[in-house]
Scaffold this motif. Sequence first.
Motif, PDB file in Angstrom:
ATOM      1  N   LEU A 179       0.630  -1.286  -0.144  1.00 23.42           N
ATOM      2  CA  LEU A 179      -0.240   0.139   0.049  1.00 23.42           C
ATOM      3  C   LEU A 179       0.824   1.152   0.128  1.00 23.42           C
ATOM      4  CD1 LEU A 179      -2.765   1.333   0.278  1.00 23.42           C
ATOM      5  CD2 LEU A 179      -2.985   1.188   1.907  1.00 23.42           C
ATOM      6  N   LYS A 180       0.722   2.345  -0.395  1.00 24.39           N
ATOM      7  CA  LYS A 180       1.329   3.388  -0.917  1.00 24.39           C
ATOM      8  C   LYS A 180       0.895   4.621  -0.944  1.00 24.39           C
ATOM      9  CE  LYS A 180       4.645   0.339  -4.540  1.00 24.39           C
ATOM     10  NZ  LYS A 180       5.684   0.875  -5.415  1.00 24.39           N
ATOM     11  N   VAL A 181       1.799   5.682  -0.857  1.00 22.86           N
ATOM     12  CA  VAL A 181       0.916   6.046  -0.928  1.00 22.86           C
ATOM     13  C   VAL A 181       2.027   7.904  -1.158  1.00 22.86           C
ATOM     14  CG1 VAL A 181       0.271   8.861   1.414  1.00 22.86           C
ATOM     15  CG2 VAL A 181      -0.131   6.631   1.731  1.00 22.86           C
ATOM     16  N   SER A 182       1.786   8.671  -1.749  1.00 21.98           N
ATOM     17  CA  SER A 182       2.718   9.223  -2.811  1.00 21.98           C
ATOM     18  C   SER A 182       3.522   8.124  -3.255  1.00 21.98           C
ATOM     19  CB  SER A 182       3.316  10.731  -1.432  1.00 21.98           C
ATOM     20  OG  SER A 182       1.781  11.409  -1.160  1.00 21.98           O
ATOM     21  N   GLY A 183       3.447   7.524  -3.751  1.00 20.59           N
ATOM     22  CA  GLY A 183       4.738   6.876  -3.976  1.00 20.59           C
ATOM     23  C   GLY A 183       5.830   6.044  -3.481  1.00 20.59           C
ATOM     24  N   LYS A 184       5.484   6.142  -2.101  1.00 24.55           N
ATOM     25  CA  LYS A 184       5.842   5.387  -1.115  1.00 24.55           C
ATOM     26  C   LYS A 184       5.540   4.686   0.372  1.00 24.55           C
ATOM     27  CE  LYS A 184       9.015   6.303   3.255  1.00 24.55           C
ATOM     28  NZ  LYS A 184       9.493   7.017   4.466  1.00 24.55           N
ATOM     29  N   ALA A 185       5.798   2.912  -0.203  1.00 19.42           N
ATOM     30  CA  ALA A 185       4.906   2.121   0.854  1.00 19.42           C
ATOM     31  C   ALA A 185       5.196   2.573   2.232  1.00 19.42           C
ATOM     32  CB  ALA A 185       6.380   0.230   0.063  1.00 19.42           C
ATOM     33  N   VAL A 186       3.967   1.893   2.948  1.00 18.72           N
ATOM     34  CA  VAL A 186       3.680   2.408   3.822  1.00 18.72           C
ATOM     35  C   VAL A 186       3.685   0.998   4.532  1.00 18.72           C
ATOM     36  CG1 VAL A 186       1.220   2.847   5.556  1.00 18.72           C
ATOM     37  CG2 VAL A 186       1.246   3.711   3.154  1.00 18.72           C
ATOM     38  N   SER A 187       4.724   0.689   5.720  1.00 20.95           N
ATOM     39  CA  SER A 187       5.034  -0.180   6.815  1.00 20.95           C
ATOM     40  C   SER A 187       3.700  -0.958   7.190  1.00 20.95           C
ATOM     41  CB  SER A 187       5.626   0.423   7.862  1.00 20.95           C
ATOM     42  OG  SER A 187       6.380  -1.355   8.534  1.00 20.95           O
ATOM     43  N   SER A 237      -4.820   9.471   7.485  1.00 21.44           N
ATOM     44  CA  SER A 237      -5.383  10.744   7.394  1.00 21.44           C
ATOM     45  C   SER A 237      -5.607  10.584   5.391  1.00 21.44           C
ATOM     46  CB  SER A 237      -5.155  11.746   8.037  1.00 21.44           C
ATOM     47  OG  SER A 237      -4.223  12.072   6.901  1.00 21.44           O
ATOM     48  N   SER A 238      -4.710  10.413   4.885  1.00 28.24           N
ATOM     49  CA  SER A 238      -4.416  10.501   3.333  1.00 28.24           C
ATOM     50  C   SER A 238      -5.133   8.783   3.312  1.00 28.24           C
ATOM     51  CB  SER A 238      -2.838  10.409   3.108  1.00 28.24           C
ATOM     52  OG  SER A 238      -3.096   9.863   1.911  1.00 28.24           O
ATOM     53  N   LEU A 239      -4.940   8.022   3.574  1.00 25.27           N
ATOM     54  CA  LEU A 239      -5.694   6.646   3.294  1.00 25.27           C
ATOM     55  C   LEU A 239      -7.005   6.596   3.525  1.00 25.27           C
ATOM     56  CD1 LEU A 239      -3.038   4.263   5.037  1.00 25.27           C
ATOM     57  CD2 LEU A 239      -3.086   4.798   2.601  1.00 25.27           C
ATOM     58  N   LEU A 240      -7.643   7.004   5.076  1.00 26.25           N
ATOM     59  CA  LEU A 240      -9.015   6.951   4.945  1.00 26.25           C
ATOM     60  C   LEU A 240      -9.422   7.918   4.024  1.00 26.25           C
ATOM     61  CD1 LEU A 240      -8.599   7.753   9.230  1.00 26.25           C
ATOM     62  CD2 LEU A 240      -9.370   5.721   8.088  1.00 26.25           C
ATOM     63  N   ALA A 241      -9.105   9.327   3.003  1.00 26.61           N
ATOM     64  CA  ALA A 241     -10.311   9.432   2.830  1.00 26.61           C
ATOM     65  C   ALA A 241      -9.751   8.808   1.222  1.00 26.61           C
ATOM     66  CB  ALA A 241      -9.223  10.653   2.713  1.00 26.61           C
TER      67      ALA A 241
END
Length: 165
Positions: free
Chosen positions: A29-37, A75-79
């Motif tokens: 799962l990524k946010v702004s191209g970076k994997a979320v741990s 907050s980014s993922l929830l949206a």
Amino acid sequence: MKIRLEQQNIGAAVMQIAEHDQFTAINSLKVSGKAVSNSFLINSHIAILCKYASEPNASGEYAFTFTEDQMKTLSSLLAKHEQLFFGLVCVEVGEICCLPKAQFQELIGYRKASAGKDELQYTILVTLKAGSSFRVYVNAAGTKGKFAGERLTIPRKDFPDSIFG
């Protein structure tokens, strides 16, 4: 590469997901191209964030803390993700509590209302007694032994079926 403890504990959740009849794919799962741990995108549309607690505290609670940085990412993922779940791995009892997005937000809301403000981190508490469902809650701010809002009941057998629901 040496196996880390978190990989062993989170791997239990990933294995149960991968063995499900409706499973087709898993990606980071990524946010702004970076994997979320410890977070994954299942079947291209289901987001799951996994955390683990090795053993309960002295009160019999498994504590899952979400730091300030994790809350910013959340907050980014929830949206972005309508289907978002939290796989809370309770290692000592060998069970996984599946907390849906709406219930996570409800718990955080209870804590914020209790504290009267946003906090730097939040702790979700999970208990599990033999033969019963999970009880999931947050403590009231500034008081010991009191809940903020309601304790939620999560069926023991929800994971991983509910994420594919």
